[in-house]
Design a protein around this motif. Structure first.
Motif, PDB file in Angstrom:
ATOM      1  N   ARG A 217       0.851  -1.195   0.000  1.00 44.62           N
ATOM      2  CA  ARG A 217       0.000   0.000   0.000  1.00 44.62           C
ATOM      3  C   ARG A 217       0.881   1.237   0.000  1.00 44.62           C
ATOM      4  NH1 ARG A 217      -2.925  -2.573   3.670  1.00 44.62           N
ATOM      5  NH2 ARG A 217      -5.015  -3.212   3.004  1.00 44.62           N
ATOM      6  N   PHE A 218       0.513   2.185  -0.875  1.00 42.18           N
ATOM      7  CA  PHE A 218       1.150   3.493  -0.843  1.00 42.18           C
ATOM      8  C   PHE A 218       0.398   4.348   0.163  1.00 42.18           C
ATOM      9  CE2 PHE A 218       1.358   7.935  -2.124  1.00 42.18           C
ATOM     10  CZ  PHE A 218       2.722   8.118  -2.293  1.00 42.18           C
ATOM     11  N   VAL A 219       1.120   4.919   1.120  1.00 41.59           N
ATOM     12  CA  VAL A 219       0.485   5.755   2.130  1.00 41.59           C
ATOM     13  C   VAL A 219       1.195   7.108   2.184  1.00 41.59           C
ATOM     14  CG1 VAL A 219      -0.344   3.859   3.546  1.00 41.59           C
ATOM     15  CG2 VAL A 219       1.939   4.755   3.945  1.00 41.59           C
ATOM     16  N   ALA A 220       0.414   8.139   2.467  1.00 41.72           N
ATOM     17  CA  ALA A 220       0.967   9.487   2.563  1.00 41.72           C
ATOM     18  C   ALA A 220       0.190  10.256   3.618  1.00 41.72           C
ATOM     19  CB  ALA A 220       0.884  10.206   1.218  1.00 41.72           C
ATOM     20  N   ALA A 221       0.871  11.175   4.281  1.00 43.84           N
ATOM     21  CA  ALA A 221       0.250  11.933   5.367  1.00 43.84           C
ATOM     22  C   ALA A 221      -0.914  12.777   4.861  1.00 43.84           C
ATOM     23  CB  ALA A 221       1.296  12.832   6.035  1.00 43.84           C
ATOM     24  N   ASP A 222      -0.860  13.195   3.579  1.00 45.60           N
ATOM     25  CA  ASP A 222      -1.919  14.087   3.065  1.00 45.60           C
ATOM     26  C   ASP A 222      -2.806  13.397   2.047  1.00 45.60           C
ATOM     27  OD1 ASP A 222      -0.150  13.872   0.986  1.00 45.60           O
ATOM     28  OD2 ASP A 222      -0.165  16.006   0.484  1.00 45.60           O
ATOM     29  N   MET A 223      -3.040  12.089   2.192  1.00 44.94           N
ATOM     30  CA  MET A 223      -3.872  11.381   1.232  1.00 44.94           C
ATOM     31  C   MET A 223      -5.279  11.948   1.157  1.00 44.94           C
ATOM     32  SD  MET A 223      -3.001   7.353   0.899  1.00 44.94           S
ATOM     33  CE  MET A 223      -3.533   6.901   2.544  1.00 44.94           C
ATOM     34  N   GLY A 224      -5.706  12.601   2.214  1.00 43.56           N
ATOM     35  CA  GLY A 224      -7.045  13.163   2.203  1.00 43.56           C
ATOM     36  C   GLY A 224      -7.227  14.273   1.199  1.00 43.56           C
ATOM     37  N   THR A 225      -6.109  14.861   0.699  1.00 44.85           N
ATOM     38  CA  THR A 225      -6.208  15.931  -0.279  1.00 44.85           C
ATOM     39  C   THR A 225      -6.373  15.387  -1.679  1.00 44.85           C
ATOM     40  OG1 THR A 225      -3.829  16.032  -0.723  1.00 44.85           O
ATOM     41  CG2 THR A 225      -4.661  17.313   1.130  1.00 44.85           C
ATOM     42  N   GLY A 226      -6.276  14.063  -1.855  1.00 44.94           N
ATOM     43  CA  GLY A 226      -6.463  13.479  -3.172  1.00 44.94           C
ATOM     44  C   GLY A 226      -5.184  13.368  -3.965  1.00 44.94           C
TER      45      GLY A 226
END
Length: 230
Positions: A217-226
């Motif tokens: 899985r690719f995860v990022a702290a700002d995934m909520g921004t799209g």
């Protein structure tokens, strides 16, 4: 990205050569009927076929969409008339590309169609300090350009286009190698270690998690921004 293409005439064959030169991954066949089989066994960001090869008995638009619902289908033609263009679109084509246009225009149109299948309007994907230039196939972490081989870049692009989603090892290998012989599994492990080592400089802002026995899985702290660059 990987395109599935039926090379059935010189125009489409020439387009395929330009796509390869541009770095686009291709799954190629000279038999239009093979598109249905290939579309089912491997993800394609775009399906390309000459407009004159569409045949309801073998390769219909409905069958292509059913084989790979998420893949836009683009018809390739030469000097298409407005009436013919309207007819192709009404029949279910996602787009029609006139290969008599400049190479730069055709390549840009195809990539725009492919990335919109991922919900991207622009050719830049960004998560925190990580920025991917989809058009030029480059990745930067902050101001530093990552030194990625073509296959490692493809690995990153594939997983970053699917943030938070589980991606299996088989998905990644099929995307990177297509129908070619896959490498020794240890080669893939080297690719993944190389990529993780370079992303580690983000301080955890972006990472690739391992789901044991399942995939990545690719995860990022700002995934909520799209992840779409402004």
């Amino acid at each position: 990205m990987r395109y599935l293409i039926a090379e059935t005439n010189w125009d489409v064959m020439s387009l395929a050569q330009e796509l390869v030169a541009n770095g686009t991954l291709l799954t190629r066949t000279d038999r239009p009927e093979d598109l249905l089989h290939y579309a089912k066994i491997g993800h394609a960001d775009l399906i390309l076929i000459a407009a004159d090869q569409m045949d309801k008995r073998t390769v219909s638009m409905d069958r292509l969409h059913a084989a790979s619902p998420a893949s836009p289908v683009v018809l390739v033609t030469n000097a298409v008339s407005p009436d013919a263009m309207s007819g192709f679109l009404a029949a279910g084509a996602d787009a029609v590309v006139d290969c008599s246009a400049s190479v730069e225009e055709v390549l840009a149109r195809l990539q725009a169609i492919a990335r919109r299948g991922h919900g991207l309007g622009r050719p830049v994907l960004q998560y925190g300090p990580l920025r991917l230039d989809l058009m030029h196939r480059r990745a930067h972490l902050g101001e530093v350009r990552l030194k990625l081989t073509p296959k490692v870049y493809e690995l990153l692009e594939f997983i970053a286009l699917r943030p938070g989603r589980l991606v299996t090892r088989e998905n990644l290998l099929t995307h990177i190698y297509g129908l070619e012989n896959e490498p020794d599994p240890r080669v893939f492990d080297v690719y993944m270690c190389n990529l993780r080592a370079q992303l580690s400089a983000s301080g955890g802002a972006v990472d690739i998690e391992t789901a044991r026995g399942a995939g990545f899985r690719f995860v990022a702290a700002d995934m909520g921004t799209g992840g779409i660059a402004a």
